[in-house]
Design a protein around this motif. Structure first.
Motif, PDB file in Angstrom:
ATOM      1  N   VAL A  71       0.691  -1.349   0.156  1.00 46.38           N
ATOM      2  CA  VAL A  71       0.084   0.013  -0.029  1.00 46.38           C
ATOM      3  C   VAL A  71       1.076   1.409   0.076  1.00 46.38           C
ATOM      4  N   VAL A  72       1.617   1.317   0.595  1.00 47.78           N
ATOM      5  CA  VAL A  72       2.997   2.468   0.625  1.00 47.78           C
ATOM      6  C   VAL A  72       3.566   2.198  -0.271  1.00 47.78           C
ATOM      7  N   LEU A  73       4.356   1.636  -0.968  1.00 49.49           N
ATOM      8  CA  LEU A  73       4.873   1.567  -2.029  1.00 49.49           C
ATOM      9  C   LEU A  73       3.656   1.738  -3.227  1.00 49.49           C
ATOM     10  N   GLY A  74       2.581   1.824  -3.380  1.00 52.06           N
ATOM     11  CA  GLY A  74       1.775   1.796  -4.161  1.00 52.06           C
ATOM     12  C   GLY A  74       1.586   3.274  -4.927  1.00 52.06           C
ATOM     13  N   LEU A  75       0.926   3.406  -3.365  1.00 43.94           N
ATOM     14  CA  LEU A  75       0.446   5.059  -2.987  1.00 43.94           C
ATOM     15  C   LEU A  75       1.887   6.257  -3.169  1.00 43.94           C
ATOM     16  N   ARG A  76       2.462   5.512  -3.662  1.00 41.99           N
ATOM     17  CA  ARG A  76       3.881   6.785  -3.421  1.00 41.99           C
ATOM     18  C   ARG A  76       4.325   6.651  -4.583  1.00 41.99           C
ATOM     19  N   THR A  77       4.059   5.416  -6.017  1.00 39.56           N
ATOM     20  CA  THR A  77       4.241   5.608  -7.557  1.00 39.56           C
ATOM     21  C   THR A  77       3.146   6.351  -8.184  1.00 39.56           C
ATOM     22  N   GLU A  78       2.111   6.281  -7.959  1.00 43.57           N
ATOM     23  CA  GLU A  78       1.227   5.855  -8.131  1.00 43.57           C
ATOM     24  C   GLU A  78       0.218   6.897  -8.279  1.00 43.57           C
ATOM     25  N   ASP A  79      -0.633   7.034  -8.863  1.00 43.60           N
ATOM     26  CA  ASP A  79      -2.148   8.246  -8.219  1.00 43.60           C
ATOM     27  C   ASP A  79      -3.517   7.697  -9.881  1.00 43.60           C
ATOM     28  N   GLY A  80      -4.100   8.102  -8.980  1.00 40.45           N
ATOM     29  CA  GLY A  80      -5.670   7.976 -10.286  1.00 40.45           C
ATOM     30  C   GLY A  80      -6.696   6.481  -9.388  1.00 40.45           C
ATOM     31  N   PRO A  81      -7.470   6.999 -10.427  1.00 40.41           N
ATOM     32  CA  PRO A  81      -8.440   5.483  -9.527  1.00 40.41           C
ATOM     33  C   PRO A  81      -8.013   4.049  -9.215  1.00 40.41           C
ATOM     34  N   ARG A  82      -6.688   3.663 -10.182  1.00 41.46           N
ATOM     35  CA  ARG A  82      -6.524   2.606 -10.090  1.00 41.46           C
ATOM     36  C   ARG A  82      -5.412   2.195  -8.883  1.00 41.46           C
ATOM     37  N   CYS A  83      -5.314   3.203  -8.397  1.00 39.19           N
ATOM     38  CA  CYS A  83      -4.111   2.959  -7.273  1.00 39.19           C
ATOM     39  C   CYS A  83      -4.939   3.421  -6.170  1.00 39.19           C
ATOM     40  N   LEU A 129       0.894   7.965   0.706  1.00 38.05           N
ATOM     41  CA  LEU A 129       0.345   9.941   0.762  1.00 38.05           C
ATOM     42  C   LEU A 129       1.702  10.270   0.987  1.00 38.05           C
ATOM     43  N   TYR A 130       2.497  10.373   1.809  1.00 35.52           N
ATOM     44  CA  TYR A 130       3.611  11.596   2.364  1.00 35.52           C
ATOM     45  C   TYR A 130       4.613  11.449   1.309  1.00 35.52           C
ATOM     46  N   LEU A 131       5.581  10.064   1.150  1.00 32.45           N
ATOM     47  CA  LEU A 131       6.136  10.155   0.340  1.00 32.45           C
ATOM     48  C   LEU A 131       5.987  10.572  -0.593  1.00 32.45           C
ATOM     49  N   ARG A 132       4.673  10.696  -1.457  1.00 31.19           N
ATOM     50  CA  ARG A 132       4.360  10.424  -2.836  1.00 31.19           C
ATOM     51  C   ARG A 132       4.748  12.107  -2.815  1.00 31.19           C
ATOM     52  N   GLY A 133       4.368  12.967  -1.417  1.00 28.50           N
ATOM     53  CA  GLY A 133       4.329  14.867  -1.949  1.00 28.50           C
ATOM     54  C   GLY A 133       5.500  14.786  -1.877  1.00 28.50           C
ATOM     55  N   LEU A 134       6.635  13.588  -0.619  1.00 31.91           N
ATOM     56  CA  LEU A 134       7.744  14.540  -1.082  1.00 31.91           C
ATOM     57  C   LEU A 134       8.710  14.751  -2.219  1.00 31.91           C
ATOM     58  N   ASP A 135       7.517  13.318  -3.036  1.00 32.10           N
ATOM     59  CA  ASP A 135       9.287  12.903  -4.429  1.00 32.10           C
ATOM     60  C   ASP A 135       8.050  13.926  -5.638  1.00 32.10           C
ATOM     61  N   GLU A 136       7.090  14.527  -5.297  1.00 37.39           N
ATOM     62  CA  GLU A 136       6.163  15.170  -6.526  1.00 37.39           C
ATOM     63  C   GLU A 136       6.480  16.472  -6.316  1.00 37.39           C
TER      64      GLU A 136
END
Length: 357
Positions: A71-83, A129-136
């Motif tokens: 879940v952590v890795l999926g939310l970090r690397t992708e976005d959208g309905p599939r995620c 979500l936090y890690l994805r925000g940092l990456d973005e």
């Protein structure tokens, strides 16, 4: 049979994770969540696990860790309905994991399952979500840095190419006049025009190459105070006003050197364009306390509003004002005494990385 089912998700975890590059992390998370749900449904049909079954419980705990990590890795690397669907599937599998040990007998059990799933899944979701925000944020910072670098390169192109081209125009005018009365001097003048044209083309080539670069790297060192002597010599040799230089002997920060160089080049270009009657230009840079004071004075006043941008998008001195202010300094341009024009810049040295003189 139920003992075998306890390791299904763990067996699928490694090949599923290896396939993430092809199908994406969200697809892997969804597949693992679906596998876990399938195991849970199979346990419902074949019989619940006993609470004292340590191997099934241990495998189940590792399975929960794998699902939450997915879940952590999926939310970090992708976005959208599939995620979102993948996260809901995996989190639902985590919540229903407890039902492998006991039946749901009422609302109390439902609340227990909901609380268990929320307690484990919510931190994983927030971390992803936090890690994805940092990456973005890092990606946006890189894009903005590249944009700023390209704008700076465009300003450099204006400063240096405009300087060479204005010299070519002045020499061409003089060469046309000398062609009829002194062919030898005219030939020498046209040779200088050729050299100035080659320098302008070289500046264009370097800038275009850097603008096309994916990483924006490989940029040549920015010109500094040492290169001003050559600039002054070329300016005087092309029939412009005689330039005198007074530069500090002590070293100054590199960013200050580059800014001083650009101010001087832009000032000389404006002298050639707007003050053709000027016969002398004095460039003086002195350290005073923790500041560098730069003045560029010519004896032929600039007509009109030479310090403002030209129509057509030129940057000129107004473009340098933002750069000087970014270093914590100030820049002004205007009439001086009777028939003179002066550009004055004050640049702090301490904030730029050196102490006072």
């Amino acid at each position: 049979m139920t003992q075998i089912l306890s390791g299904v998700v763990l067996v699928l975890a490694l090949p599923a994770w290896a396939a993430r590059g092809r199908y994406g992390a969200a697809a892997v998370t969804m597949a693992l969540g679906a596998a876990s749900l399938a195991v849970t449904f199979a346990v419902w049909l074949l019989g619940r696990w006993a609470e004292g079954d340590r191997w099934a419980g241990l495998a189940g705990l590792v399975e929960l860790a794998v699902l939450l990590l997915a879940v952590v890795l999926g939310l970090r690397t992708e976005d959208g309905p599939r995620c979102a669907v993948a996260a809901w599937t995996a989190c639902g599998a985590v919540a229903l994991w407890l039902t492998r040990f006991a039946f749901l007998e009422g609302p109390g059990d439902v609340l227990t399952i909901f609380g268990f799933g929320s307690m484990l899944s919510l931190p994983a979701v927030l971390i992803g979500l936090y890690l994805r925000g940092l990456d973005e944020g890092r990606a946006n910072a890189v894009v903005e840095a590249r944009r700023a670098q390209r704008l700076e390169l465009a300003h450099d192109l204006h400063d240096f190419v405009a300087h060479d081209v204005s010299g070519m125009v002045a020499q061409a005018q003089a060469g046309a006049y000398l062609a009829g009365i002194d062919p030898a001097r005219a030939a020498e003048m046209f040779q200088r025009i050729e050299q100035a044209g080659q320098r302008a083309l070289a500046s264009l080539d370097r800038t275009v190459q850097l603008l096309r670069s994916e990483e924006g790297g490989g940029r040549a060192p920015q010109p500094g105070l040492l290169e001003l002597a050559e600039v002054a010599e070329r300016f005087t040799a092309t029939g412009g006003a005689e330039v005198t230089l007074e530069l500090p002997e002590e070293p100054v920060p590199r960013e200050v050197e580059g800014t001083v160089h650009r101010i001087v080049v832009e000032s000389l270009t404006n002298v050639r364009r707007h003050a053709p009657a000027a016969r002398a230009v004095e460039v003086r840079a002195r350290r005073t306390g923790g500041r560098l004071e730069l003045t560029v004075t010519n004896d032929g006043r600039n007509p009109g509003q030479a310090g403002r941008p030209r129509r057509g998008g030129g940057s000129g001195l107004p473009g340098l004002v933002a750069r000087v202010e970014a270093l914590g300094g100030s820049l002004e341009a205007g009439p001086h005494e009777t028939e003179s024009w002066r550009v004055t810049a004050v640049l702090p040295l301490e904030e730029a990385g050196t102490g006072p003189a």
